[in-house]
Enzyme design. Structure first.
Site, PDB file in Angstrom:
ATOM      1  N   ARG A  60      33.298  40.458  42.780  1.00  0.00           N
ATOM      2  CA  ARG A  60      33.699  40.095  41.411  1.00  0.00           C
ATOM      3  C   ARG A  60      34.975  39.271  41.506  1.00  0.00           C
ATOM      4  O   ARG A  60      35.586  39.134  42.566  1.00  0.00           O
ATOM      5  CB  ARG A  60      33.842  41.324  40.515  1.00  0.00           C
ATOM      6  CG  ARG A  60      34.227  42.624  41.113  1.00  0.00           C
ATOM      7  CD  ARG A  60      35.640  42.722  41.572  1.00  0.00           C
ATOM      8  NE  ARG A  60      36.524  42.224  40.540  1.00  0.00           N
ATOM      9  CZ  ARG A  60      37.617  41.584  40.747  1.00  0.00           C
ATOM     10  NH1 ARG A  60      38.019  41.331  41.977  1.00  0.00           N
ATOM     11  NH2 ARG A  60      38.374  41.169  39.762  1.00  0.00           N
ATOM     12  N   GLY A  61      35.387  38.725  40.352  1.00  0.00           N
ATOM     13  CA  GLY A  61      36.489  37.765  40.346  1.00  0.00           C
ATOM     14  C   GLY A  61      35.883  36.367  40.413  1.00  0.00           C
ATOM     15  O   GLY A  61      34.993  36.102  41.258  1.00  0.00           O
ATOM     16  N   ALA A  62      36.324  35.480  39.515  1.00  0.00           N
ATOM     17  CA  ALA A  62      35.625  34.211  39.326  1.00  0.00           C
ATOM     18  C   ALA A  62      35.369  33.417  40.619  1.00  0.00           C
ATOM     19  O   ALA A  62      34.211  33.060  40.902  1.00  0.00           O
ATOM     20  CB  ALA A  62      36.385  33.379  38.284  1.00  0.00           C
ATOM     21  N   ARG A  94      25.995  36.629  35.523  1.00  0.00           N
ATOM     22  CA  ARG A  94      27.106  36.977  34.607  1.00  0.00           C
ATOM     23  C   ARG A  94      27.426  35.722  33.780  1.00  0.00           C
ATOM     24  O   ARG A  94      27.358  34.607  34.306  1.00  0.00           O
ATOM     25  CB  ARG A  94      28.353  37.447  35.382  1.00  0.00           C
ATOM     26  CG  ARG A  94      28.136  38.793  36.083  1.00  0.00           C
ATOM     27  CD  ARG A  94      29.411  39.344  36.679  1.00  0.00           C
ATOM     28  NE  ARG A  94      30.314  39.888  35.681  1.00  0.00           N
ATOM     29  CZ  ARG A  94      31.548  40.319  35.959  1.00  0.00           C
ATOM     30  NH1 ARG A  94      32.022  40.252  37.189  1.00  0.00           N
ATOM     31  NH2 ARG A  94      32.306  40.811  35.004  1.00  0.00           N
ATOM     32  N   GLN A 192      40.296  47.291  38.005  1.00  0.00           N
ATOM     33  CA  GLN A 192      40.534  46.301  39.066  1.00  0.00           C
ATOM     34  C   GLN A 192      42.007  46.241  39.453  1.00  0.00           C
ATOM     35  O   GLN A 192      42.346  45.952  40.602  1.00  0.00           O
ATOM     36  CB  GLN A 192      40.068  44.919  38.623  1.00  0.00           C
ATOM     37  CG  GLN A 192      38.568  44.749  38.473  1.00  0.00           C
ATOM     38  CD  GLN A 192      38.092  44.998  37.056  1.00  0.00           C
ATOM     39  OE1 GLN A 192      38.705  45.764  36.311  1.00  0.00           O
ATOM     40  NE2 GLN A 192      36.996  44.385  36.670  1.00  0.00           N
ATOM     41  N   ASP A 232      38.965  33.336  34.072  1.00  0.00           N
ATOM     42  CA  ASP A 232      37.527  33.211  34.332  1.00  0.00           C
ATOM     43  C   ASP A 232      36.966  31.896  33.824  1.00  0.00           C
ATOM     44  O   ASP A 232      35.990  31.383  34.371  1.00  0.00           O
ATOM     45  CB  ASP A 232      36.784  34.399  33.714  1.00  0.00           C
ATOM     46  CG  ASP A 232      37.017  35.626  34.557  1.00  0.00           C
ATOM     47  OD1 ASP A 232      38.027  36.319  34.334  1.00  0.00           O
ATOM     48  OD2 ASP A 232      36.232  35.869  35.485  1.00  0.00           O
ATOM     49  N   ASN A 242      39.960  35.720  30.251  1.00  0.00           N
ATOM     50  CA  ASN A 242      40.290  36.536  31.432  1.00  0.00           C
ATOM     51  C   ASN A 242      39.998  37.989  31.073  1.00  0.00           C
ATOM     52  O   ASN A 242      39.592  38.305  29.946  1.00  0.00           O
ATOM     53  CB  ASN A 242      41.746  36.332  31.846  1.00  0.00           C
ATOM     54  CG  ASN A 242      42.038  36.891  33.233  1.00  0.00           C
ATOM     55  OD1 ASN A 242      41.294  36.593  34.182  1.00  0.00           O
ATOM     56  ND2 ASN A 242      43.057  37.695  33.375  1.00  0.00           N
ATOM     57  N   LYS A 243      40.205  38.866  32.020  1.00  0.00           N
ATOM     58  CA  LYS A 243      39.884  40.280  31.851  1.00  0.00           C
ATOM     59  C   LYS A 243      40.454  40.843  30.560  1.00  0.00           C
ATOM     60  O   LYS A 243      41.583  40.524  30.185  1.00  0.00           O
ATOM     61  CB  LYS A 243      40.414  41.055  33.062  1.00  0.00           C
ATOM     62  CG  LYS A 243      40.112  42.529  33.090  1.00  0.00           C
ATOM     63  CD  LYS A 243      38.653  42.838  32.892  1.00  0.00           C
ATOM     64  CE  LYS A 243      37.754  42.159  33.900  1.00  0.00           C
ATOM     65  NZ  LYS A 243      36.313  42.251  33.556  1.00  0.00           N
TER      66      LYS A 243
HETATM   67  O1  MRU Z   1      34.905  41.464  35.731  1.00  0.00           O
HETATM   68  P1  MRU Z   1      35.629  40.874  36.905  1.00  0.00           P
HETATM   69  O2  MRU Z   1      36.231  41.893  37.804  1.00  0.00           O
HETATM   70  O3  MRU Z   1      34.792  39.865  37.649  1.00  0.00           O
HETATM   71  O4  MRU Z   1      36.816  40.084  36.212  1.00  0.00           O
HETATM   72  C1  MRU Z   1      37.758  39.456  37.008  1.00  0.00           C
HETATM   73  C2  MRU Z   1      38.879  38.866  36.247  1.00  0.00           C
HETATM   74  O5  MRU Z   1      38.931  38.888  35.051  1.00  0.00           O
HETATM   75  C3  MRU Z   1      39.872  38.131  37.056  1.00  0.00           C
HETATM   76  O6  MRU Z   1      41.152  38.302  36.547  1.00  0.00           O
HETATM   77  C4  MRU Z   1      39.482  36.652  37.007  1.00  0.00           C
HETATM   78  O7  MRU Z   1      38.187  36.496  37.524  1.00  0.00           O
HETATM   79  C5  MRU Z   1      40.387  35.822  37.745  1.00  0.00           C
HETATM   80  S1  MRU Z   1      40.083  36.091  39.445  1.00  0.00           S
HETATM   81  C6  MRU Z   1      40.848  35.035  40.345  1.00  0.00           C
END
Ligand code: MRU
Length: 339
Positions: A60-62, A94, A192, A232, A242-243
């Site tokens: 996970r994470g963009a 996603r 996270q 994201d 973002n999250k």
């Molecule tokens: O749902 P996730 O864990 O994929 O969400 C991740 C985030 O929101 C991160 O902050 C975002 O992807 C930036 S990662 C470099």
């Protein structure tokens, strides 16, 4: 694959790993659902399984989602699968992170021109790592000795193949000998911040503490010098997804006059989308909210809502830290012109 910066302390010593890589015909990933308790590596030889690993947040994470998607396209090509169908399957994993779509389109273009699948996907992952390294170099100039820095979710090496986006300047400044303190907000409901960011900071020996999400304004009032998060999807006007919980922090930061930076590679920018209202926000299962470790903690009759991301308007962003430098939201149009 080139080397990595994610040093993992195990009982057998220190290992250098990336979050996502390719080895011996398989897409490899650290299973992030198992952290911080154990470092488990999983492997896939079918692009549909890679799509499922993105969907279920094994990775996970963009930018890591983007690299996993690139390896998924690589597997699809190696197995002779229909690339149009594979692109659709992987993009469906996603909805919010732009990197997923950017990576699939990037790979589709290369593969349909006859590029070697493994070389193309490794090249994509290396490109992300190079961009993150530059983000670290530009962003570390913002960090001074003695600062208190706040971050949210995980935008470290785990989320970006290696190095990080929001954590890249922190990692670089610490490596350069600067000393500061990081507040990592826990990031309910998937945690996270507590399970991944805190784990990365611990591996690096960087001073930090986990705080409950609701304690952010409390610590800002006591003195936070800089907030930095990942993103994201960033739209053409500088709004960004973002999250969930990022928007709250940006509002509080404005109240206290604290600079709010967003670190992301250009692959996270969606120049075709005018503003944040158009971003699709992933809605995840309410069970992620009502259960902890598989045990229900909410009343049986109470449903939960679980938006995975929120959108912060450009006016709350001090600047974007990118591989092209530190950009004011108004500079995005100039970067768009170069792309
Ligand atoms: O749902 P996730 O864990 O994929 O969400 C991740 C985030 O929101 C991160 O902050 C975002 O992807 C930036 S990662 C470099």
């Amino acid at each position: 694959m080139r080397g990595s910066n994610l040093k993992v302390r195990t009982e057998d010593g220190t290992q250098d790993l990336r979050a996502v890589w390719f080895d011996n015909g398989k897409a490899m990933m650290i299973d992030q659902r198992e952290l911080p308790h154990r470092v488990k590596v999983v492997s896939f030889d079918d692009h549909k399984d890679v799509a499922e690993a993105i969907r279920n947040m094994t990775t996970r994470g963009a930018p890591s989602i983007g690299a996993a998607a690139a390896y998924g396209m690589c597997l699809a090509s190696l197995s002779g699968a229909d690339l149009d169908r594979a692109s659709k399957d992987i993009k469906a994993a996603r909805p919010t992170a732009n990197d997923l779509f950017f990576a699939v389109d990037h790979m589709y273009t290369l593969l349909t021109k006859g590029s070697d699948p493994v070389t193309a996907a490794d090249g994509y992952a290396d490109m992300i790592v190079d961009k993150c390294t530059k983000i670290g170099e530009y962003g570390s100039r913002l960090i001074k000795d003695g600062m208190k820095i706040m971050t949210h979710c995980n935008a470290g090496a785990l989320a970006t193949v290696d190095v990080g986006t929001a954590l890249a300047p922190i990692r670089k400044a610490w490596a350069d000998g600067k000393r500061f303190f990081v507040y990592a907000s826990e990031t309910r409901p998937r945690l996270q911040g507590m399970q991944l960011t805190a784990w990365e900071l611990y591996q690096e020996g960087i001073d930090h503490a986990v705080i409950p999400d609701g304690a952010s304004a409390y610590y800002m009032e006591k003195g936070v010098d800089l907030i930095i998060t990942g993103a994201d999807r960033i739209t053409a006007n500088g709004d960004f997804a973002n999250k969930i919980g990022t928007f709250d922090k940006a509002i509080a930061a404005k109240h206290f006059g604290i600079p709010f930076y967003v670190a992301a590679p250009i692959s996270t920018f969606d120049f075709d989308m005018k503003g944040g209202k158009d971003i699709e926000i992933e809605q995840r299962s309410g069970k992620e909210v009502t259960e902890i470790g598989g045990m229900r903690i909410a009343p049986e009759g109470s449903p939960a809502l679980n938006p995975a991301f929120d959108v912060t308007p450009a006016e709350l962003v001090t600047a974007f830290v990118t591989e092209k430098g530190i950009l004011n939201p108004k500079d995005i149009r100039r970067v768009m012109a170069d792309e």
